[in-house]
Write an enzyme that holds these catalytic residues in place. Structure first.
Site, PDB file in Angstrom:
ATOM      1  N   ASP A 256       0.857  -1.178   0.000  1.00  0.00           N
ATOM      2  CA  ASP A 256       0.000   0.000   0.000  1.00  0.00           C
ATOM      3  C   ASP A 256       0.897   1.233   0.000  1.00  0.00           C
ATOM      4  O   ASP A 256       1.825   1.341   0.792  1.00  0.00           O
ATOM      5  CB  ASP A 256      -0.893  -0.026   1.240  1.00  0.00           C
ATOM      6  CG  ASP A 256      -2.094   0.897   1.080  1.00  0.00           C
ATOM      7  OD1 ASP A 256      -2.398   1.301  -0.055  1.00  0.00           O
ATOM      8  OD2 ASP A 256      -2.746   1.189   2.094  1.00  0.00           O
ATOM      9  N   HIS A 257       0.618   2.113  -0.892  1.00  0.00           N
ATOM     10  CA  HIS A 257       1.381   3.361  -1.040  1.00  0.00           C
ATOM     11  C   HIS A 257       2.884   3.060  -1.219  1.00  0.00           C
ATOM     12  O   HIS A 257       3.308   1.912  -1.164  1.00  0.00           O
ATOM     13  CB  HIS A 257       1.174   4.302   0.142  1.00  0.00           C
ATOM     14  CG  HIS A 257      -0.283   4.621   0.380  1.00  0.00           C
ATOM     15  ND1 HIS A 257      -0.733   5.298   1.454  1.00  0.00           N
ATOM     16  CD2 HIS A 257      -1.383   4.346  -0.369  1.00  0.00           C
ATOM     17  CE1 HIS A 257      -2.062   5.420   1.391  1.00  0.00           C
ATOM     18  NE2 HIS A 257      -2.471   4.842   0.290  1.00  0.00           N
TER      19      HIS A 257
ATOM     20  N   TYR B  26       0.693   6.523  -5.008  1.00  0.00           N
ATOM     21  CA  TYR B  26       0.625   5.422  -5.969  1.00  0.00           C
ATOM     22  C   TYR B  26       1.569   5.544  -7.157  1.00  0.00           C
ATOM     23  O   TYR B  26       1.233   5.170  -8.278  1.00  0.00           O
ATOM     24  CB  TYR B  26      -0.827   5.233  -6.445  1.00  0.00           C
ATOM     25  CG  TYR B  26      -1.679   4.653  -5.353  1.00  0.00           C
ATOM     26  CD1 TYR B  26      -1.708   3.275  -5.145  1.00  0.00           C
ATOM     27  CD2 TYR B  26      -2.407   5.461  -4.492  1.00  0.00           C
ATOM     28  CE1 TYR B  26      -2.463   2.728  -4.118  1.00  0.00           C
ATOM     29  CE2 TYR B  26      -3.165   4.922  -3.462  1.00  0.00           C
ATOM     30  CZ  TYR B  26      -3.189   3.557  -3.288  1.00  0.00           C
ATOM     31  OH  TYR B  26      -3.925   3.004  -2.269  1.00  0.00           O
TER      32      TYR B  26
HETATM   33  C1  DNO Z   1      -5.882   4.475   0.154  1.00  0.00           C
HETATM   34  C2  DNO Z   1      -6.722   3.277   0.037  1.00  0.00           C
HETATM   35  C3  DNO Z   1      -8.173   3.560   0.372  1.00  0.00           C
HETATM   36  C4  DNO Z   1      -9.044   2.378   0.047  1.00  0.00           C
HETATM   37  C5  DNO Z   1     -10.511   2.555   0.332  1.00  0.00           C
HETATM   38  C6  DNO Z   1     -11.228   1.233   0.230  1.00  0.00           C
HETATM   39  O1  DNO Z   1      -4.852   4.551  -0.432  1.00  0.00           O
HETATM   40  O2  DNO Z   1      -6.244   2.231   0.745  1.00  0.00           O
HETATM   41  O3  DNO Z   1      -8.587   4.654  -0.383  1.00  0.00           O
HETATM   42  O4  DNO Z   1      -8.950   2.086  -1.300  1.00  0.00           O
HETATM   43  O5  DNO Z   1     -10.729   3.105   1.575  1.00  0.00           O
HETATM   44  O6  DNO Z   1     -12.589   1.430   0.067  1.00  0.00           O
END
Ligand code: DNO
Length: 389
Positions: free
Chosen positions: A347-348, A364
């Protein structure tokens, strides 16, 4: 069994290409049909079109992130009943195209929130950052939310005011813009008037009510998911506490336990985001992962570093407050026990190297996530091997 590695793709307009994701070593892609307005049905043709694009690039569409839940459903106002019916049709349509995992969240109005999307790390890369005083200053003095002062201690208000008075106009403008950033997948930011109007619509909805609405929604849609072999994975609140006077109801271990107790079906589970849960010191990530293991359908692996003042920034994936080695070790054991490969995405990631000159969705960019994924994958591989020998 190793985790099913994926990355998020925002669709054909994303500057990160499917070929980049494949070259990062991913077998799967996480995406959504962001062009469809929230509340409307996702039709089979549109789902298949996206699916084929991904398959042509040599990967599979592993997780839908997100099939968004409308604010009408969250508030139980306006078209909410129709939106629930539409959600059920979308679940059936997605299932008929062979998809299996849906991620969603139940955060009112805004999704994730940061005050800085270009926070400079010592090595020159850029990270996402939440600065508590900047946020207080935004809420009280830029957005001027009615009643906001009641949510903060007088000392904090005084400090935020002092900080704001010393702030240059460019920084002030940047904080303002960042706090108003729109939902993931859109380039549009909210206007302050829009936010205030949306906030007002939540008057009278506290955490208890919002939770009731979440459970009602799930009581409606989970049987449909079960029937067609799909699972639903709720994403925790980010940051994991109330913001702008809005209740947040998926922030703590107790919140997760309440969901499990209310909806006795494994099809109702979690997108276990170590970064979101990890932004609270009272969330013990590994014990939580262990406790909810059977309901973890998707993993967001990310690390944050908190300080005592309530600020946090997104650290390297293997650094920060969460012991990522311990998390991955637990995941390896869960996968062995459940005999499955859980979809994960880094994530990120920090904006770094060539990406510093590109405009990507905040968090991202390709290279930072590639670095994160490579590190996470390495840890998993080593843990997995060491348990075999
Ligand atoms: C951020 C993401 C969130 C995620 C939503 C799921 O980077 O992890 O925006 O996609 O909260 O609904």
């Amino acid at each position: 069994m190793l985790m099913h590695q994926t990355m998020r793709w925002y669709g054909p307009q994303d500057v990160v290409k499917l070929s980049d994701i494949r070259q990062a070593g991913c077998a799967g892609v996480v995406t959504a049909l962001h062009q469809i307005p929230v509340g409307e049905v996702w039709i089979i043709e549109a789902i298949n079109e996206r699916k084929q694009l991904i398959e042509k690039a040599g990967m599979s569409w592993t997780v839908i992130e997100s099939l968004p839940v409308s604010d009408d459903i969250k508030r139980q106002t306006g078209n909410w009943l129709q939106h629930i019916e539409n959600y059920k049709i979308s679940i059936r349509n997605l299932a008929s195209c062979g998809l299996k995992v849906i991620t969603y969240n139940f955060m009112p109005v805004l999704d994730w929130l940061r005050t800085d999307i270009d926070f400079e790390m010592p090595d020159g890369s850029r990270a996402l950052y939440f600065n508590r005083l900047d946020f207080v200053a935004f809420d009280l003095f830029m957005l001027e939310r009615p009643g906001a002062a009641a949510d903060y201690a007088p000392e904090e208000i005084a400090k935020a005011k002092e900080k704001l008075e010393k702030m240059d106009p460019v920084t002030r403008e940047r904080i303002f813009r960042n706090c108003l950033l729109g939902l993931p997948g859109s380039d549009d930011a909210f206007t302050p008037e829009q936010v205030l109007t949306e906030l007002k619509k939540y008057e009278g909805i506290d955490a208890v009510k919002l939770k009731e609405h979440l459970f009602y929604f799930l009581q409606q849609v989970i049987p449909v998911a079960e029937e067609c072999g799909m699972v639903m994975a709720i994403h925790p609140d980010d940051p994991p506490y109330p913001v702008l006077g809005l209740p947040r109801i998926m922030s703590t271990e107790q919140d997760a336990a309440d969901l499990v107790a209310a909806i006795p079906s494994d099809a109702c589970g979690f997108c276990f985001c170590t970064g979101s849960f990890g932004a609270r010191a009272d969330n013990q990530i590994v014990p939580m992962l262990k406790r909810f293991a059977d309901r973890v359908h998707f993993l967001h692996l990310r690390n944050t570093k908190r300080d005592a003042a309530g600020n946090f920034f997104e650290d390297d994936h293997l650094a920060g407050d969460t012991d990522m080695y311990a998390v991955i070790k637990e995941v390896v054991l869960i996968q062995q026990r459940r005999q499955i490969s859980i979809p994960m995405r880094p994530d990120h990631g920090h904006q770094m190297l060539d990406d510093l000159n590109k405009k990507t969705y905040p968090g991202y960019s390709a290279i930072g996530r590639l670095r994160g994924l490579a590190e996470l994958r390495g840890v998993e591989f080593a843990v997995y091997k060491s348990l075999q020998s």
